[in-house]
Design a protein around this motif. Structure first.
Motif, PDB file in Angstrom:
ATOM      1  N   GLU A 415       0.842  -1.195   0.000  1.00  0.00           N
ATOM      2  CA  GLU A 415       0.000   0.000   0.000  1.00  0.00           C
ATOM      3  C   GLU A 415       0.876   1.242   0.000  1.00  0.00           C
ATOM      4  O   GLU A 415       1.509   1.580   1.003  1.00  0.00           O
ATOM      5  N   ASN A 416       0.905   1.916  -1.125  1.00  0.00           N
ATOM      6  CA  ASN A 416       1.842   3.016  -1.334  1.00  0.00           C
ATOM      7  C   ASN A 416       1.135   4.251  -1.901  1.00  0.00           C
ATOM      8  O   ASN A 416      -0.015   4.186  -2.342  1.00  0.00           O
ATOM      9  N   TYR A 417       1.858   5.350  -1.891  1.00  0.00           N
ATOM     10  CA  TYR A 417       1.467   6.572  -2.592  1.00  0.00           C
ATOM     11  C   TYR A 417       2.537   6.866  -3.648  1.00  0.00           C
ATOM     12  O   TYR A 417       3.712   6.536  -3.447  1.00  0.00           O
ATOM     13  N   ALA A 418       2.131   7.551  -4.714  1.00  0.00           N
ATOM     14  CA  ALA A 418       3.114   8.106  -5.652  1.00  0.00           C
ATOM     15  C   ALA A 418       3.138   9.607  -5.440  1.00  0.00           C
ATOM     16  O   ALA A 418       2.084  10.230  -5.269  1.00  0.00           O
ATOM     17  N   ILE A 419       4.330  10.181  -5.396  1.00  0.00           N
ATOM     18  CA  ILE A 419       4.420  11.635  -5.240  1.00  0.00           C
ATOM     19  C   ILE A 419       5.389  12.210  -6.272  1.00  0.00           C
ATOM     20  O   ILE A 419       6.284  11.527  -6.757  1.00  0.00           O
ATOM     21  N   GLN A 420       5.160  13.471  -6.600  1.00  0.00           N
ATOM     22  CA  GLN A 420       6.079  14.189  -7.487  1.00  0.00           C
ATOM     23  C   GLN A 420       6.835  15.199  -6.639  1.00  0.00           C
ATOM     24  O   GLN A 420       6.243  15.874  -5.799  1.00  0.00           O
ATOM     25  N   VAL A 421       8.130  15.284  -6.873  1.00  0.00           N
ATOM     26  CA  VAL A 421       8.958  16.207  -6.100  1.00  0.00           C
ATOM     27  C   VAL A 421       9.566  17.221  -7.065  1.00  0.00           C
ATOM     28  O   VAL A 421      10.314  16.855  -7.979  1.00  0.00           O
ATOM     29  N   GLN A 462       8.540   9.758  -6.508  1.00  0.00           N
ATOM     30  CA  GLN A 462       8.789   8.786  -5.449  1.00  0.00           C
ATOM     31  C   GLN A 462       7.552   7.915  -5.234  1.00  0.00           C
ATOM     32  O   GLN A 462       6.420   8.358  -5.467  1.00  0.00           O
ATOM     33  N   VAL A 463       7.799   6.720  -4.788  1.00  0.00           N
ATOM     34  CA  VAL A 463       6.724   5.869  -4.280  1.00  0.00           C
ATOM     35  C   VAL A 463       7.015   5.679  -2.802  1.00  0.00           C
ATOM     36  O   VAL A 463       8.136   5.290  -2.422  1.00  0.00           O
ATOM     37  N   ILE A 464       6.048   6.034  -1.958  1.00  0.00           N
ATOM     38  CA  ILE A 464       6.281   6.041  -0.511  1.00  0.00           C
ATOM     39  C   ILE A 464       5.220   5.210   0.214  1.00  0.00           C
ATOM     40  O   ILE A 464       4.158   4.925  -0.338  1.00  0.00           O
ATOM     41  N   ASN A 465       5.542   4.863   1.441  1.00  0.00           N
ATOM     42  CA  ASN A 465       4.615   4.090   2.274  1.00  0.00           C
ATOM     43  C   ASN A 465       4.335   4.894   3.548  1.00  0.00           C
ATOM     44  O   ASN A 465       5.202   5.029   4.413  1.00  0.00           O
ATOM     45  N   ALA A 466       3.115   5.432   3.633  1.00  0.00           N
ATOM     46  CA  ALA A 466       2.786   6.293   4.775  1.00  0.00           C
ATOM     47  C   ALA A 466       2.618   5.496   6.061  1.00  0.00           C
ATOM     48  O   ALA A 466       2.616   6.055   7.157  1.00  0.00           O
ATOM     49  N   GLN A 467       2.483   4.175   5.933  1.00  0.00           N
ATOM     50  CA  GLN A 467       2.324   3.353   7.145  1.00  0.00           C
ATOM     51  C   GLN A 467       3.650   2.819   7.666  1.00  0.00           C
ATOM     52  O   GLN A 467       3.692   2.192   8.722  1.00  0.00           O
ATOM     53  N   SER A 468       4.701   3.014   6.906  1.00  0.00           N
ATOM     54  CA  SER A 468       6.021   2.572   7.366  1.00  0.00           C
ATOM     55  C   SER A 468       6.928   3.783   7.400  1.00  0.00           C
ATOM     56  O   SER A 468       7.176   4.422   6.371  1.00  0.00           O
ATOM     57  N   PRO A 542      -8.163   6.153  -8.712  1.00  0.00           N
ATOM     58  CA  PRO A 542      -7.457   6.797  -7.595  1.00  0.00           C
ATOM     59  C   PRO A 542      -6.283   5.946  -7.106  1.00  0.00           C
ATOM     60  O   PRO A 542      -6.299   4.728  -7.213  1.00  0.00           O
ATOM     61  N   LEU A 543      -5.285   6.637  -6.551  1.00  0.00           N
ATOM     62  CA  LEU A 543      -4.038   5.934  -6.224  1.00  0.00           C
ATOM     63  C   LEU A 543      -3.633   5.971  -4.755  1.00  0.00           C
ATOM     64  O   LEU A 543      -2.688   5.317  -4.370  1.00  0.00           O
ATOM     65  N   GLN A 544      -4.323   6.749  -3.931  1.00  0.00           N
ATOM     66  CA  GLN A 544      -3.823   6.919  -2.571  1.00  0.00           C
ATOM     67  C   GLN A 544      -3.836   5.619  -1.774  1.00  0.00           C
ATOM     68  O   GLN A 544      -4.847   4.929  -1.747  1.00  0.00           O
ATOM     69  N   ASN A 545      -2.714   5.371  -1.124  1.00  0.00           N
ATOM     70  CA  ASN A 545      -2.613   4.235  -0.204  1.00  0.00           C
ATOM     71  C   ASN A 545      -3.076   2.942  -0.853  1.00  0.00           C
ATOM     72  O   ASN A 545      -3.861   2.190  -0.286  1.00  0.00           O
ATOM     73  N   THR A 546      -2.564   2.707  -2.041  1.00  0.00           N
ATOM     74  CA  THR A 546      -2.964   1.509  -2.775  1.00  0.00           C
ATOM     75  C   THR A 546      -1.741   0.909  -3.452  1.00  0.00           C
ATOM     76  O   THR A 546      -0.630   1.415  -3.309  1.00  0.00           O
ATOM     77  N   ASP A 547      -1.962  -0.179  -4.163  1.00  0.00           N
ATOM     78  CA  ASP A 547      -0.843  -0.857  -4.817  1.00  0.00           C
ATOM     79  C   ASP A 547      -0.550  -0.128  -6.132  1.00  0.00           C
ATOM     80  O   ASP A 547      -1.273  -0.309  -7.114  1.00  0.00           O
ATOM     81  N   VAL A 548       0.473   0.712  -6.150  1.00  0.00           N
ATOM     82  CA  VAL A 548       0.762   1.501  -7.339  1.00  0.00           C
ATOM     83  C   VAL A 548       1.878   0.844  -8.151  1.00  0.00           C
ATOM     84  O   VAL A 548       2.756   0.181  -7.612  1.00  0.00           O
ATOM     85  N   VAL A 549       1.782   1.041  -9.453  1.00  0.00           N
ATOM     86  CA  VAL A 549       2.823   0.570 -10.366  1.00  0.00           C
ATOM     87  C   VAL A 549       3.390   1.794 -11.084  1.00  0.00           C
ATOM     88  O   VAL A 549       2.639   2.589 -11.652  1.00  0.00           O
ATOM     89  N   ALA A 550       4.698   1.955 -11.020  1.00  0.00           N
ATOM     90  CA  ALA A 550       5.362   3.062 -11.716  1.00  0.00           C
ATOM     91  C   ALA A 550       5.947   2.526 -13.022  1.00  0.00           C
ATOM     92  O   ALA A 550       6.477   1.413 -13.072  1.00  0.00           O
ATOM     93  N   TRP A 551       5.810   3.310 -14.062  1.00  0.00           N
ATOM     94  CA  TRP A 551       6.351   2.952 -15.384  1.00  0.00           C
ATOM     95  C   TRP A 551       7.269   4.096 -15.787  1.00  0.00           C
ATOM     96  O   TRP A 551       6.877   5.257 -15.731  1.00  0.00           O
ATOM     97  N   TYR A 552       8.456   3.771 -16.205  1.00  0.00           N
ATOM     98  CA  TYR A 552       9.387   4.855 -16.507  1.00  0.00           C
ATOM     99  C   TYR A 552      10.022   4.629 -17.877  1.00  0.00           C
ATOM    100  O   TYR A 552      10.585   3.566 -18.148  1.00  0.00           O
ATOM    101  N   THR A 553       9.894   5.641 -18.724  1.00  0.00           N
ATOM    102  CA  THR A 553      10.500   5.590 -20.059  1.00  0.00           C
ATOM    103  C   THR A 553      11.731   6.488 -20.079  1.00  0.00           C
ATOM    104  O   THR A 553      11.629   7.671 -19.760  1.00  0.00           O
ATOM    105  N   PHE A 554      12.864   5.924 -20.388  1.00  0.00           N
ATOM    106  CA  PHE A 554      14.034   6.783 -20.630  1.00  0.00           C
ATOM    107  C   PHE A 554      14.501   6.542 -22.054  1.00  0.00           C
ATOM    108  O   PHE A 554      14.138   5.552 -22.690  1.00  0.00           O
ATOM    109  N   GLY A 555      15.283   7.483 -22.539  1.00  0.00           N
ATOM    110  CA  GLY A 555      15.682   7.339 -23.930  1.00  0.00           C
ATOM    111  C   GLY A 555      16.930   8.105 -24.253  1.00  0.00           C
ATOM    112  O   GLY A 555      17.407   8.919 -23.459  1.00  0.00           O
TER     113      GLY A 555
END
Ligand SMILES: [Cu+2]
Length: 596
Positions: A415-421, A462-468, A542-555
């Motif tokens: 159970e995670n959040y995704a955040i932008q910094v 970032q992907v963070i865990n508010a419970q840990s 919605p994504l809060q406090n759930t199982d999030v998947v991050a996808w990242y494209t670099f090139g």
């Protein structure tokens, strides 16, 4: 008889258990194979799940109009159709080339808009007259065909320009290494422990597998942080890879390759060679792939695991006491595999750092795809406007390489959040009168979306865990730190743009779904628009406090140069997953015995 018709196996893989079943401990007994096969007579694709314990079929479903990756049997048929066609033989003769040395390379057709229900490949002509060792060095420019691979006939032949053929090249058998030997040895053995598909090194534990499409992938990645073994990723894999070429003209403007979905990174895996690809202290691991007859093939050494020196880890010399120094040497573990797709060799590396960083690196090497031209040199105008000649009568067109990694991060739990910094200036005020202050601003990403780079704001995600939380009650997290940045150059009206939307934004985040595994869909050769990531985020779940998947494209945008001919030295591209507040201190600096 299970299948009363001739079939070609396109993909056979171990079916992953549903994540919910795995997490509930219900999946350990399952042995299920996923099979994608094509009925040869009709080109109909079928997906089959097979219970390997019971030896029975669990389910079958037809996928009309979906086109699987190229199979080696399909390539063989297309090659034969091209090279035996009298018009192709005549085209070689007309250029003064002996047709017995004719070669061709086969490309998935892309958005063809041709006859539905048929499968096509493009054949591009090359010439491999001895002693020319690599056909990619000698394209027969202006000669290519679209092949109907079921009927084994040329659907369209293009033979509309003639350029001189590049001269024969041969690599001389002379010593090139005049440096003294540098051998890597570990007199006490390796610190890497391999048990089946489990690997343990330093504070890391993970499982690996080789997927026919997605290549080397890691599961259940855990890192010992703050005195506990903590999950980091449920899975990380190369979800897609795309190479669009920038050249104009009828025979070039269609060229772009989805190396994973159209060809298969595991299907094209090749062994690592100790002393060349990997150092002497490497542990080589085998993997199994399958051919289009469904026959399994073991590739010895298709995965490599080794430790390497990482230079300085940290150091400090005390200013007031110059003799007082502290520091430590760093070490890394590399897990790598090689996929050779056409003219390029890609070495896909996962690099584990001591501090919990998981670095993704791809080494790109091979032969830059050449294009035949009529000139051997540029003229006096060559200061701003120069063709990239790499050999007599050859240029290497500019192109791009995009890689998308799917990261099912479970940062100390699912159970995670995704955040932008974003790092931005702070407002000018009594404490910041001259406007020099700046600081990171974090924002929760509330629903499925795609985000862009912002170099001016040193943007990261970032992907963070508010419970840990760490010792300072800060949520533990992992950050994606961009490194190699590129955007696609295709106009929106280009037919390939909607098929490769994953290259239009670097960061995508979705709510976990078992079936969402590939950034450009499971079968990008079908050429359907807006598949994969655009459809995954369409409902903005919605994504809060759930199982999030991050996808990242670099090139990277590859503007070629003659120093890359006849082989290109390795280019590196990648990014890092870095622990952010995951640890409560630099865990490599012991402050007291045991855990802090
Ligand atoms: Cu390149």
């Amino acid at each position: 008889m299970l299948f009363p018709y001739e079939i070609e196996f396109a993909i056979i893989r171990a079916q992953e258990p549903k994540k919910s079943e795995w997490n509930a401990g219900l999946a350990s007994h399952q042995r299920i194979a996923y099979v994608a096969l094509v009925k040869s007579a009709t080109n109909l694709l079928m997906e089959v799940l097979v219970d390997l314990v019971k030896g029975s079929i669990i389910s079958k479903s037809d996928l009309p109009s979906i086109i699987p990756p190229e199979t080696e049997r399909e390539e063989k048929r297309a090659k034969e159709a091209f090279l035996k066609d009298p018009r192709v033989i005549a085209a070689y003769n007309r250029r003064g080339l002996n047709p017995i040395y004719a070669q061709c390379e086969l490309w998935a057709i892309g958005a063809s808009g041709l006859s539905p229900g048929k499968h096509f490949l493009r054949a591009i002509a090359y010439y491999q007259e001895p002693p020319a060792e690599y056909y990619d060095w000698r394209p027969v420019e202006g000669l290519q065909a679209i092949i109907d691979t079921s009927e084994m006939v040329i659907y369209t032949l293009l033979d509309n320009e003639t350029e001189p053929i590049a001269p024969v090249r041969r690599i001389l058998n002379v010593p090139t290494n005049i440096l003294k030997p540098l051998l890597i040895t570990q007199s006490q053995g390796s610190s890497i422990r391999v048990r089946g598909q489990q690997i343990q090194w330093y504070k890391w534990k993970l499982m690996y597998s080789m997927d026919p499409i997605h290549g080397l992938q890691l599961f259940h990645v855990r890192y010992q942080g703050d005195c506990e073994e903590r999950p980091v990723l449920y899975k990380i894999s190369i979800s897609e890879m795309l190479v669009p070429y920038g050249a104009e003209g009828e025979q070039w403007r269609w060229r772009r390759a989805f190396d994973a979905g159209e060809y298969g990174l595991g299907l094209n895996a090749s062994p690592s060679i100790i002393g060349q690809d990997v150092p002497e202290n490497t542990i080589l691991l085998n993997c199994t792939t399958s051919d289009s007859y469904g026959k399994s093939t073991e590739i010895a050494g298709c995965i490599a695991a080794y430790e390497r020196d990482a230079g300085l880890l940290y150091k400090h010399t005390e200013y007031t006491r110059p003799g007082q120094k502290n520091g430590r040497r760093g070490r890394q573990m590399v897990l790598s595999s090689i996929s050779t797709v056409g003219n390029y060799d890609y070495i896909y590396e996962y690099i584990l750092h001591m501090d919990g960083t998981l670095q993704v690196n791809v080494r790109l090497t091979g032969i830059p795809l050449p294009r035949g031209v009529s000139s051997k040199e540029n003229d006096a105008t060559c200061i701003e406007s120069c063709a990239t000649l790499v050999n007599d009568y050859l240029i290497a067109p500019t192109h791009q390489h995009f890689f998308n990694y799917r990261m099912d991060l479970d940062v100390d739990g699912p159970e995670n959040y995704a955040i932008q910094v974003d790092v931005t200036n702070d407002p000018i005020g009594p404490d910041n009168p001259d406007g020099g202050a700046f600081s990171p601003k974090k924002k929760i990403i509330h629903s499925e979306t795609a985000r862009d780079y912002n170099v001016r704001q040193s943007r990261s995600w970032q992907v963070i865990n508010a419970q840990s939380r760490n010792r300072f009650y800060t949520p533990r997290g992992y950050a994606i730190k961009p490194l190699d940045m590129a955007y696609s150059f295709s106009y929106s009206q280009n037919p390939y743009t909607p098929q490769s939307e994953f290259t239009s934004h670097p960061f995508w985040v979705t709510a976990y779904k078992d079936e969402e595994q590939a950034a450009a869909s499971n079968f990008p050769r079908t050429g359907a628009p807006y598949q994969g990531l655009p459809e995954f985020i369409a409902d903005k779940q919605p994504l809060q406090n759930t199982d999030v998947v991050a996808w990242y494209t670099f090139g990277l945008t590859h503007t070629t140069r003659p120093g890359e001919w006849p082989f290109m030295n390795v280019h590196n591209a990648g990014f890092s997953l870095v622990p952010y507040n995951f640890l409560s201190q630099n865990s490599e600096v012991p402050l007291k015995a045991g855990c802090p």
